[in-house]
Scaffold this active site. Structure first.
Site, PDB file in Angstrom:
ATOM      1  N   SER A 193       1.218 -10.035  -0.514  1.00 23.63           N
ATOM      2  CA  SER A 193       0.927  -8.146  -0.418  1.00 23.63           C
ATOM      3  C   SER A 193       1.039  -7.747   1.022  1.00 23.63           C
ATOM      4  CB  SER A 193      -0.608  -8.350  -0.938  1.00 23.63           C
ATOM      5  OG  SER A 193      -1.708  -8.975   0.458  1.00 23.63           O
ATOM      6  N   LYS A 232       0.665  -1.290   0.217  1.00 23.62           N
ATOM      7  CA  LYS A 232       0.052  -0.352   0.151  1.00 23.62           C
ATOM      8  C   LYS A 232       1.040   0.995  -0.133  1.00 23.62           C
ATOM      9  CE  LYS A 232      -4.365  -1.629   0.261  1.00 23.62           C
ATOM     10  NZ  LYS A 232      -5.493  -1.301  -0.337  1.00 23.62           N
TER      11      LYS A 232
END
Length: 322
Positions: free
Chosen positions: A307, A57
Protein backbone atom coordinates in the site's frame (compact mmCIF):
# COMPACT_ATOMS: atom_id res chain seq x y z
CA UNK A 1 -27.81 19.89 2.95
CA UNK A 2 -24.15 20.30 3.89
CA UNK A 3 -21.36 18.23 2.35
CA UNK A 4 -20.80 16.55 5.70
CA UNK A 5 -24.47 15.56 6.11
CA UNK A 6 -24.43 14.23 2.55
CA UNK A 7 -21.42 12.11 3.50
CA UNK A 8 -23.19 10.71 6.57
CA UNK A 9 -26.36 9.90 4.60
CA UNK A 10 -24.58 8.26 1.67
CA UNK A 11 -23.69 4.56 1.63
CA UNK A 12 -20.72 3.40 -0.48
CA UNK A 13 -21.48 0.73 -3.05
CA UNK A 14 -19.90 -1.06 -5.98
CA UNK A 15 -21.44 1.33 -8.48
CA UNK A 16 -19.68 4.16 -6.68
CA UNK A 17 -16.42 2.20 -6.73
CA UNK A 18 -16.76 1.69 -10.47
CA UNK A 19 -17.43 5.41 -10.98
CA UNK A 20 -14.35 6.24 -8.90
CA UNK A 21 -12.28 3.82 -10.98
CA UNK A 22 -13.30 5.59 -14.19
CA UNK A 23 -12.40 8.99 -12.71
CA UNK A 24 -9.01 7.78 -11.50
CA UNK A 25 -8.21 5.98 -14.76
CA UNK A 26 -8.64 9.32 -16.54
CA UNK A 27 -5.72 10.87 -14.62
CA UNK A 28 -3.49 7.98 -13.49
CA UNK A 29 -2.24 4.76 -15.09
CA UNK A 30 -2.97 1.52 -13.22
CA UNK A 31 -0.25 0.42 -10.83
CA UNK A 32 1.37 -2.90 -11.81
CA UNK A 33 0.39 -6.32 -10.52
CA UNK A 34 3.69 -8.17 -9.99
CA UNK A 35 4.21 -11.94 -9.64
CA UNK A 36 6.08 -13.23 -6.60
CA UNK A 37 6.92 -16.83 -5.74
CA UNK A 38 6.16 -17.80 -2.13
CA UNK A 39 6.80 -21.45 -1.31
CA UNK A 40 6.33 -22.53 -4.90
CA UNK A 41 3.05 -20.63 -5.30
CA UNK A 42 2.78 -17.50 -7.43
CA UNK A 43 0.98 -14.67 -5.71
CA UNK A 44 0.29 -11.29 -7.28
CA UNK A 45 1.42 -8.06 -5.63
CA UNK A 46 -0.45 -4.82 -6.37
CA UNK A 47 2.22 -2.12 -6.20
CA UNK A 48 0.30 0.88 -4.88
CA UNK A 49 3.63 2.09 -3.54
CA UNK A 50 4.29 3.32 -7.09
CA UNK A 51 1.53 5.94 -7.02
CA UNK A 52 2.70 9.56 -7.49
CA UNK A 53 2.43 10.20 -3.73
CA UNK A 54 3.85 6.77 -2.88
CA UNK A 55 0.57 5.33 -1.56
CA UNK A 56 -2.97 4.31 -2.52
CA UNK A 57 -4.52 7.26 -0.64
CA UNK A 58 -4.46 9.34 -3.80
CA UNK A 59 -7.50 7.35 -4.95
CA UNK A 60 -9.95 8.23 -2.21
CA UNK A 61 -8.75 11.81 -2.07
CA UNK A 62 -9.27 12.33 -5.80
CA UNK A 63 -12.75 10.77 -5.79
CA UNK A 64 -13.81 12.93 -2.83
CA UNK A 65 -12.35 16.25 -3.88
CA UNK A 66 -13.31 15.96 -7.55
CA UNK A 67 -16.94 15.58 -6.44
CA UNK A 68 -16.96 18.86 -4.51
CA UNK A 69 -19.19 21.65 -5.76
CA UNK A 70 -17.66 24.91 -6.96
CA UNK A 71 -18.68 26.55 -3.69
CA UNK A 72 -17.11 23.75 -1.65
CA UNK A 73 -13.88 23.96 -3.64
CA UNK A 74 -13.57 27.65 -2.86
CA UNK A 75 -14.07 27.01 0.88
CA UNK A 76 -11.46 24.26 0.88
CA UNK A 77 -10.99 20.99 2.73
CA UNK A 78 -9.63 19.85 6.08
CA UNK A 79 -8.20 16.38 6.64
CA UNK A 80 -6.35 14.52 9.41
CA UNK A 81 -3.65 11.97 8.77
CA UNK A 82 -0.24 10.67 9.81
CA UNK A 83 0.93 11.18 6.26
CA UNK A 84 -0.38 9.17 3.32
CA UNK A 85 -3.95 10.49 3.36
CA UNK A 86 -2.43 13.91 3.97
CA UNK A 87 -0.39 13.64 0.79
CA UNK A 88 -3.33 12.27 -1.19
CA UNK A 89 -5.57 15.17 -0.17
CA UNK A 90 -2.78 17.70 -0.77
CA UNK A 91 -2.06 16.25 -4.24
CA UNK A 92 -5.72 16.29 -5.27
CA UNK A 93 -6.25 19.75 -3.78
CA UNK A 94 -3.32 21.24 -5.68
CA UNK A 95 -4.49 19.75 -8.97
CA UNK A 96 -8.04 21.02 -8.41
CA UNK A 97 -7.06 24.41 -6.97
CA UNK A 98 -8.65 23.68 -3.58
CA UNK A 99 -7.20 25.11 -0.33
CA UNK A 100 -6.23 22.24 1.99
CA UNK A 101 -5.43 22.13 5.70
CA UNK A 102 -4.07 18.88 7.14
CA UNK A 103 -3.93 17.97 10.83
CA UNK A 104 -0.86 15.76 11.35
CA UNK A 105 0.76 14.28 14.47
CA UNK A 106 3.91 16.10 15.49
CA UNK A 107 5.80 12.79 15.36
CA UNK A 108 4.68 11.90 11.82
CA UNK A 109 7.50 10.63 9.59
CA UNK A 110 9.51 13.59 8.36
CA UNK A 111 9.27 12.43 4.75
CA UNK A 112 5.48 12.41 4.86
CA UNK A 113 5.19 15.82 6.50
CA UNK A 114 7.71 17.40 4.12
CA UNK A 115 5.90 15.98 1.10
CA UNK A 116 2.53 17.23 2.33
CA UNK A 117 3.90 20.74 2.78
CA UNK A 118 5.67 20.62 -0.59
CA UNK A 119 2.33 19.81 -2.23
CA UNK A 120 0.98 23.11 -0.96
CA UNK A 121 -1.14 22.10 2.04
CA UNK A 122 -1.17 23.98 5.33
CA UNK A 123 -0.13 21.57 8.12
CA UNK A 124 -1.36 21.88 11.71
CA UNK A 125 0.40 19.54 14.14
CA UNK A 126 -0.90 17.93 17.33
CA UNK A 127 0.22 15.56 20.09
CA UNK A 128 -1.32 12.17 19.28
CA UNK A 129 -1.09 11.07 22.94
CA UNK A 130 -2.95 14.04 24.46
CA UNK A 131 -5.02 15.64 21.69
CA UNK A 132 -7.78 14.46 19.36
CA UNK A 133 -7.10 14.96 15.68
CA UNK A 134 -10.81 14.56 14.93
CA UNK A 135 -11.72 17.39 17.31
CA UNK A 136 -9.01 19.67 15.94
CA UNK A 137 -9.98 18.97 12.33
CA UNK A 138 -13.67 19.38 13.07
CA UNK A 139 -13.06 22.76 14.69
CA UNK A 140 -10.90 23.96 11.81
CA UNK A 141 -13.47 22.83 9.23
CA UNK A 142 -16.23 24.66 11.10
CA UNK A 143 -14.15 27.83 11.35
CA UNK A 144 -13.28 27.78 7.66
CA UNK A 145 -16.63 26.51 6.37
CA UNK A 146 -14.54 23.75 4.77
CA UNK A 147 -15.42 20.15 3.91
CA UNK A 148 -13.97 17.58 6.31
CA UNK A 149 -12.31 14.68 4.49
CA UNK A 150 -11.76 11.76 6.91
CA UNK A 151 -9.09 9.21 6.13
CA UNK A 152 -11.43 6.20 6.07
CA UNK A 153 -14.88 6.97 7.53
CA UNK A 154 -16.28 8.51 4.35
CA UNK A 155 -18.22 6.90 1.47
CA UNK A 156 -16.29 8.72 -1.27
CA UNK A 157 -12.96 7.79 0.28
CA UNK A 158 -13.98 4.13 0.61
CA UNK A 159 -15.16 4.00 -3.01
CA UNK A 160 -12.02 5.73 -4.24
CA UNK A 161 -9.74 3.30 -2.42
CA UNK A 162 -11.81 0.45 -3.86
CA UNK A 163 -10.74 1.47 -7.36
CA UNK A 164 -7.51 -0.44 -6.63
CA UNK A 165 -9.66 -3.56 -6.42
CA UNK A 166 -11.25 -2.83 -9.81
CA UNK A 167 -7.75 -2.69 -11.28
CA UNK A 168 -6.73 -5.94 -9.57
CA UNK A 169 -9.78 -7.72 -10.96
CA UNK A 170 -8.92 -6.56 -14.48
CA UNK A 171 -5.21 -7.40 -14.15
CA UNK A 172 -5.36 -10.89 -12.64
CA UNK A 173 -4.28 -13.51 -15.18
CA UNK A 174 -7.45 -15.19 -16.39
CA UNK A 175 -9.43 -13.04 -13.97
CA UNK A 176 -9.07 -15.81 -11.38
CA UNK A 177 -8.90 -13.90 -8.08
CA UNK A 178 -9.59 -16.11 -5.08
CA UNK A 179 -8.23 -14.18 -2.11
CA UNK A 180 -7.21 -10.61 -1.37
CA UNK A 181 -4.76 -9.90 1.47
CA UNK A 182 -4.76 -6.24 2.34
CA UNK A 183 -3.35 -3.80 4.92
CA UNK A 184 -5.89 -2.37 7.33
CA UNK A 185 -5.88 0.70 9.56
CA UNK A 186 -9.36 2.19 9.64
CA UNK A 187 -10.47 -0.14 6.88
CA UNK A 188 -11.18 2.27 4.03
CA UNK A 189 -8.97 0.40 1.57
CA UNK A 190 -10.07 -3.04 2.74
CA UNK A 191 -13.78 -2.22 2.67
CA UNK A 192 -13.55 -0.45 -0.68
CA UNK A 193 -11.77 -3.41 -2.25
CA UNK A 194 -14.30 -5.77 -0.65
CA UNK A 195 -17.02 -3.86 -2.54
CA UNK A 196 -14.96 -3.99 -5.73
CA UNK A 197 -14.22 -7.73 -5.53
CA UNK A 198 -17.37 -9.42 -4.20
CA UNK A 199 -16.20 -12.97 -5.01
CA UNK A 200 -12.80 -12.77 -3.29
CA UNK A 201 -12.09 -13.86 0.26
CA UNK A 202 -10.75 -10.79 2.08
CA UNK A 203 -8.09 -10.90 4.79
CA UNK A 204 -7.33 -7.64 6.60
CA UNK A 205 -3.84 -7.42 8.10
CA UNK A 206 -2.85 -5.15 10.99
CA UNK A 207 0.21 -4.66 13.20
CA UNK A 208 0.29 -6.64 16.42
CA UNK A 209 -1.32 -4.72 19.30
CA UNK A 210 -3.30 -2.53 16.89
CA UNK A 211 -5.55 -5.22 15.41
CA UNK A 212 -8.89 -3.63 16.25
CA UNK A 213 -10.50 -4.58 12.93
CA UNK A 214 -9.52 -8.23 13.33
CA UNK A 215 -10.73 -8.27 16.94
CA UNK A 216 -13.97 -6.59 15.91
CA UNK A 217 -14.61 -9.10 13.12
CA UNK A 218 -14.03 -11.98 15.50
CA UNK A 219 -16.26 -10.47 18.19
CA UNK A 220 -19.04 -9.43 15.83
CA UNK A 221 -18.95 -5.88 17.20
CA UNK A 222 -16.53 -2.97 17.22
CA UNK A 223 -13.70 -3.51 19.70
CA UNK A 224 -11.26 -0.59 20.12
CA UNK A 225 -7.53 -0.90 20.65
CA UNK A 226 -6.81 -1.45 24.34
CA UNK A 227 -5.04 1.00 26.65
CA UNK A 228 -1.28 1.50 26.27
CA UNK A 229 -0.88 -0.24 22.90
CA UNK A 230 2.65 -1.30 21.98
CA UNK A 231 4.99 0.57 19.69
CA UNK A 232 4.46 -0.05 16.01
CA UNK A 233 6.49 1.21 13.08
CA UNK A 234 3.24 1.22 11.08
CA UNK A 235 2.33 4.87 11.66
CA UNK A 236 -0.28 4.64 8.90
CA UNK A 237 -2.14 1.85 10.71
CA UNK A 238 -2.49 3.31 14.20
CA UNK A 239 -6.27 3.53 14.28
CA UNK A 240 -7.64 3.04 17.79
CA UNK A 241 -11.24 2.39 16.74
CA UNK A 242 -12.66 1.40 13.37
CA UNK A 243 -15.81 3.02 11.98
CA UNK A 244 -19.22 1.35 11.74
CA UNK A 245 -19.14 2.05 8.01
CA UNK A 246 -15.94 0.14 7.23
CA UNK A 247 -16.58 -2.55 9.85
CA UNK A 248 -20.08 -3.16 8.51
CA UNK A 249 -18.86 -3.67 4.95
CA UNK A 250 -16.10 -6.09 5.97
CA UNK A 251 -18.34 -7.98 8.38
CA UNK A 252 -20.99 -8.31 5.68
CA UNK A 253 -18.40 -9.76 3.31
CA UNK A 254 -17.20 -12.34 5.84
CA UNK A 255 -13.72 -10.83 6.01
CA UNK A 256 -11.18 -12.13 8.51
CA UNK A 257 -8.25 -10.42 10.21
CA UNK A 258 -4.71 -11.39 11.20
CA UNK A 259 -1.87 -9.43 12.80
CA UNK A 260 1.89 -9.38 12.20
CA UNK A 261 4.93 -8.55 14.31
CA UNK A 262 7.64 -5.97 13.74
CA UNK A 263 10.09 -8.72 12.77
CA UNK A 264 7.65 -10.18 10.25
CA UNK A 265 7.07 -6.75 8.73
CA UNK A 266 10.82 -6.20 8.39
CA UNK A 267 11.21 -9.54 6.65
CA UNK A 268 8.51 -8.60 4.14
CA UNK A 269 10.17 -5.25 3.49
CA UNK A 270 13.46 -7.03 2.75
CA UNK A 271 11.73 -9.48 0.42
CA UNK A 272 9.99 -6.71 -1.49
CA UNK A 273 13.29 -4.90 -1.88
CA UNK A 274 15.29 -7.96 -3.03
CA UNK A 275 12.68 -9.79 -5.09
CA UNK A 276 10.52 -6.97 -6.47
CA UNK A 277 12.88 -3.98 -6.30
CA UNK A 278 10.33 -2.06 -4.26
CA UNK A 279 10.71 0.11 -1.18
CA UNK A 280 7.81 -0.39 1.23
CA UNK A 281 6.99 1.47 4.40
CA UNK A 282 6.15 -0.79 7.36
CA UNK A 283 2.40 -0.26 7.06
CA UNK A 284 2.60 -0.92 3.33
CA UNK A 285 4.26 -4.30 3.92
CA UNK A 286 1.90 -5.89 6.46
CA UNK A 287 -0.17 -7.85 3.94
CA UNK A 288 2.92 -9.36 2.37
CA UNK A 289 4.28 -10.02 5.88
CA UNK A 290 1.23 -12.13 6.71
CA UNK A 291 1.88 -14.36 3.70
CA UNK A 292 5.65 -14.57 4.15
CA UNK A 293 5.20 -15.46 7.84
CA UNK A 294 2.73 -18.22 7.02
CA UNK A 295 -0.18 -16.54 8.79
CA UNK A 296 -2.04 -16.52 5.49
CA UNK A 297 -1.26 -19.53 3.31
CA UNK A 298 -0.32 -18.63 -0.28
CA UNK A 299 -2.84 -19.99 -2.77
CA UNK A 300 -3.33 -19.72 -6.50
CA UNK A 301 -5.23 -16.61 -7.48
CA UNK A 302 -4.10 -14.62 -4.43
CA UNK A 303 -3.50 -10.87 -4.64
CA UNK A 304 -1.56 -8.99 -1.97
CA UNK A 305 -1.73 -5.22 -1.79
CA UNK A 306 1.48 -3.27 -1.15
CA UNK A 307 0.00 0.00 0.00
CA UNK A 308 2.82 2.53 0.40
CA UNK A 309 6.52 3.41 0.30
CA UNK A 310 6.74 6.58 2.42
CA UNK A 311 9.30 5.67 5.06
CA UNK A 312 12.20 7.67 6.49
CA UNK A 313 15.57 6.23 5.33
CA UNK A 314 16.74 5.48 8.87
CA UNK A 315 13.58 3.52 9.66
CA UNK A 316 13.87 1.59 6.41
CA UNK A 317 17.48 0.61 7.14
CA UNK A 318 16.62 -0.46 10.67
CA UNK A 319 13.66 -2.55 9.52
CA UNK A 320 15.48 -4.30 6.69
CA UNK A 321 18.79 -5.15 8.39
CA UNK A 322 19.36 -8.90 8.51
Amino acid sequence: MTAQSQSVARIPDRQGVERAAVKIAAILPPTPLLPLDIGGVTIWCKAECLQPIGAFKIRGAWHRLSDLSDEERQAGVVAFSSGNHAQGVAWAARRLGVPATIVMPADAPAAKMASTIALGAMVVTYDRMTESREEIAGRLAAEKGAVLVPSFDDPWVIEGQGSAGIEIGAQMPGGALSRLVIPCGGGGLASGCALALPEAQVTAVEPEGWADMGESLRAGEIVPVGPNPPFTSCDALQTVRVAPLTFGILQGRGAVGVSVTEAEIGAAMRLAMTQLGLVLEPGGAVALAAVVAGKVAPVEGMAVLLSGRNVDPGRFRAMTET
